[in-house]
Scaffold this motif. Structure first.
Motif, PDB file in Angstrom:
ATOM      1  N   ALA A  31       0.818  -1.212   0.000  1.00 37.79           N
ATOM      2  CA  ALA A  31       0.000   0.000   0.000  1.00 37.79           C
ATOM      3  C   ALA A  31       0.851   1.261   0.000  1.00 37.79           C
ATOM      4  O   ALA A  31       0.403   2.315  -0.451  1.00 37.79           O
ATOM      5  N   MET A  32       2.086   1.170   0.494  1.00 36.76           N
ATOM      6  CA  MET A  32       2.950   2.345   0.526  1.00 36.76           C
ATOM      7  C   MET A  32       3.325   2.841  -0.869  1.00 36.76           C
ATOM      8  O   MET A  32       3.565   4.037  -1.061  1.00 36.76           O
ATOM      9  N   VAL A  33       3.400   1.933  -1.817  1.00 37.94           N
ATOM     10  CA  VAL A  33       3.877   2.301  -3.157  1.00 37.94           C
ATOM     11  C   VAL A  33       2.738   2.457  -4.148  1.00 37.94           C
ATOM     12  O   VAL A  33       2.975   2.510  -5.353  1.00 37.94           O
ATOM     13  N   SER A  34       1.524   2.512  -3.660  1.00 37.13           N
ATOM     14  CA  SER A  34       0.370   2.666  -4.542  1.00 37.13           C
ATOM     15  C   SER A  34      -0.408   3.919  -4.163  1.00 37.13           C
ATOM     16  O   SER A  34      -0.442   4.295  -2.988  1.00 37.13           O
ATOM     17  N   PRO A  35      -1.009   4.595  -5.148  1.00 38.19           N
ATOM     18  CA  PRO A  35      -1.809   5.788  -4.833  1.00 38.19           C
ATOM     19  C   PRO A  35      -3.114   5.381  -4.167  1.00 38.19           C
ATOM     20  O   PRO A  35      -3.506   4.206  -4.235  1.00 38.19           O
ATOM     21  N   PRO A  36      -3.811   6.317  -3.520  1.00 40.07           N
ATOM     22  CA  PRO A  36      -3.468   7.739  -3.336  1.00 40.07           C
ATOM     23  C   PRO A  36      -2.543   7.962  -2.154  1.00 40.07           C
ATOM     24  O   PRO A  36      -2.262   7.046  -1.386  1.00 40.07           O
ATOM     25  N   VAL A  37      -2.091   9.202  -2.014  1.00 39.22           N
ATOM     26  CA  VAL A  37      -1.228   9.589  -0.911  1.00 39.22           C
ATOM     27  C   VAL A  37      -2.013  10.518   0.013  1.00 39.22           C
ATOM     28  O   VAL A  37      -2.518  11.553  -0.425  1.00 39.22           O
ATOM     29  N   TYR A  38      -2.128  10.151   1.273  1.00 39.30           N
ATOM     30  CA  TYR A  38      -2.861  10.955   2.256  1.00 39.30           C
ATOM     31  C   TYR A  38      -1.863  11.824   3.014  1.00 39.30           C
ATOM     32  O   TYR A  38      -1.446  11.501   4.129  1.00 39.30           O
ATOM     33  N   GLY A  39      -1.481  12.948   2.397  1.00 39.43           N
ATOM     34  CA  GLY A  39      -0.470  13.813   2.987  1.00 39.43           C
ATOM     35  C   GLY A  39      -0.896  14.446   4.292  1.00 39.43           C
ATOM     36  O   GLY A  39      -0.101  14.562   5.225  1.00 39.43           O
ATOM     37  N   ARG A  40      -2.156  14.840   4.383  1.00 36.28           N
ATOM     38  CA  ARG A  40      -2.633  15.486   5.615  1.00 36.28           C
ATOM     39  C   ARG A  40      -2.597  14.509   6.787  1.00 36.28           C
ATOM     40  O   ARG A  40      -2.199  14.875   7.897  1.00 36.28           O
ATOM     41  N   LEU A  41      -3.000  13.269   6.541  1.00 36.87           N
ATOM     42  CA  LEU A  41      -2.955  12.262   7.599  1.00 36.87           C
ATOM     43  C   LEU A  41      -1.511  11.970   8.024  1.00 36.87           C
ATOM     44  O   LEU A  41      -1.229  11.769   9.210  1.00 36.87           O
ATOM     45  N   ASN A 136      -9.434   2.056   1.021  1.00 36.64           N
ATOM     46  CA  ASN A 136      -8.598   0.976   1.537  1.00 36.64           C
ATOM     47  C   ASN A 136      -8.195   1.301   2.972  1.00 36.64           C
ATOM     48  O   ASN A 136      -7.448   2.262   3.206  1.00 36.64           O
ATOM     49  N   PRO A 137      -8.657   0.542   3.967  1.00 34.87           N
ATOM     50  CA  PRO A 137      -8.333   0.885   5.359  1.00 34.87           C
ATOM     51  C   PRO A 137      -6.852   0.794   5.675  1.00 34.87           C
ATOM     52  O   PRO A 137      -6.343   1.550   6.510  1.00 34.87           O
ATOM     53  N   VAL A 138      -6.144  -0.130   5.022  1.00 39.18           N
ATOM     54  CA  VAL A 138      -4.698  -0.224   5.256  1.00 39.18           C
ATOM     55  C   VAL A 138      -4.008   1.029   4.731  1.00 39.18           C
ATOM     56  O   VAL A 138      -3.135   1.606   5.383  1.00 39.18           O
ATOM     57  N   LYS A 139      -4.398   1.462   3.544  1.00 38.74           N
ATOM     58  CA  LYS A 139      -3.812   2.660   2.961  1.00 38.74           C
ATOM     59  C   LYS A 139      -4.150   3.902   3.783  1.00 38.74           C
ATOM     60  O   LYS A 139      -3.309   4.793   3.951  1.00 38.74           O
ATOM     61  N   TYR A 140      -5.356   3.945   4.312  1.00 43.89           N
ATOM     62  CA  TYR A 140      -5.839   5.134   5.015  1.00 43.89           C
ATOM     63  C   TYR A 140      -5.347   5.186   6.459  1.00 43.89           C
ATOM     64  O   TYR A 140      -5.039   6.273   6.960  1.00 43.89           O
ATOM     65  N   LEU A 141      -5.267   4.047   7.119  1.00 40.10           N
ATOM     66  CA  LEU A 141      -4.955   4.025   8.544  1.00 40.10           C
ATOM     67  C   LEU A 141      -3.532   3.585   8.855  1.00 40.10           C
ATOM     68  O   LEU A 141      -2.902   4.123   9.781  1.00 40.10           O
TER      69      LEU A 141
END
Length: 257
Positions: A31-41, A136-141
């Protein structure tokens, strides 16, 4: 036969837990190498993990450096080797005590908070709601927390190293009879780039472990408030154990010669 059955179940449970952790780690790395990027989080987690951990890391490092200087002086006094205090303090802080103490302090504070936060979201089905909303909860959290921990832990360790060496300096000059210029000169002359960089590498690995264990135990918590509490405890204990184990492995790899 019951003994062997119990032993077999324990081994199978351990292997199953290792497998779940490996799958979770692989998913987080992917998930680290796939979009999107949650910069604010990511920036929010940098503040929570890094900035708000500065006081506890700084205080712990200061007193650790002071105690280390005092103990080295008392031990070296038996053999007339009191002059090695500055060298051993800076070596012990930068190589080992700085990253390990920072890692353990952050593990107690951050791993518990991450596990409690994500665990609460798990038992209240907020993670399922994210999936329903095509997020994606893994990507988001998970990803923002892991990245923030990996980035901020070396910074925290660098600050902790400086404060720890300063703590040894204060004790040595105020209580042990060292002159300020001599202590600082011995410290600067003895410290090398490899000593400092090895500690920062360890800190980055420790940050990954802390965030990963907090997220993993939070994601796998169940059973209401009691399950969240158990996940929080497990996150802290497992983070501390893995930090010490990783410290041994990294020391063997970085200083194998």
């Amino acid at each position: 036969m019951n003994i062997f059955a119990l032993l077999g179940r324990a081994v199978l449970s351990l292997l199953a837990a290792i497998g779940r952790l490996a799958i979770f780690t692989g998913g987080a790395l992917a998930a680290m190498v796939s979009p999107p990027v949650y910069g604010r989080l990511f920036l929010q987690q940098v503040m929570r993990i890094g900035y708000f951990s500065l006081p506890v890391v700084g205080l712990t490092a200061f007193f650790t450096g002071g105690v280390l200087a005092l103990q080295i002086y008392l031990g070296g006094n038996r053999y007339g080797a009191e002059s090695i205090v500055p060298q051993i303090v800076v070596l012990g802080i930068t190589r080992e005590l700085g990253p390990v103490i920072a890692g353990l302090m952050v593990a107690g504070r951050v791993a518990a908070a991450i596990a409690a936060e994500i665990g609460t979201m798990k038992v209240t089905e907020q993670i399922d709601a994210l999936t329903t909303l095509a997020t994606n909860p893994v990507k988001y959290l998970v990803v923002p927390r892991i990245l923030a921990a990996v980035v901020t832990m070396p910074v925290l360790t660098a600050v902790g190293d400086s404060i720890g060496v300063f703590g040894g300096y204060v004790v040595a000059t105020e209580n042990l009879g060292f002159t300020s210029s001599t202590y600082l000169k011995n410290t600067v002359d003895f410290a090398t780039n490899s000593d400092i960089s090895s500690g920062l590498i360890k800190a980055a690995v420790f940050g990954f472990i802390i965030a990963l264990m907090g997220c993993y135990n939070g994601f796998h918590s169940r059973g209401g408030a009691q399950g969240v509490g158990a996940a929080t405890t497990t996150a802290v204990v497992s983070s501390c154990i893995l930090i010490l184990a990783a410290d041994f492995v990294l020391t063997a790899l970085l200083f194998h010669s």
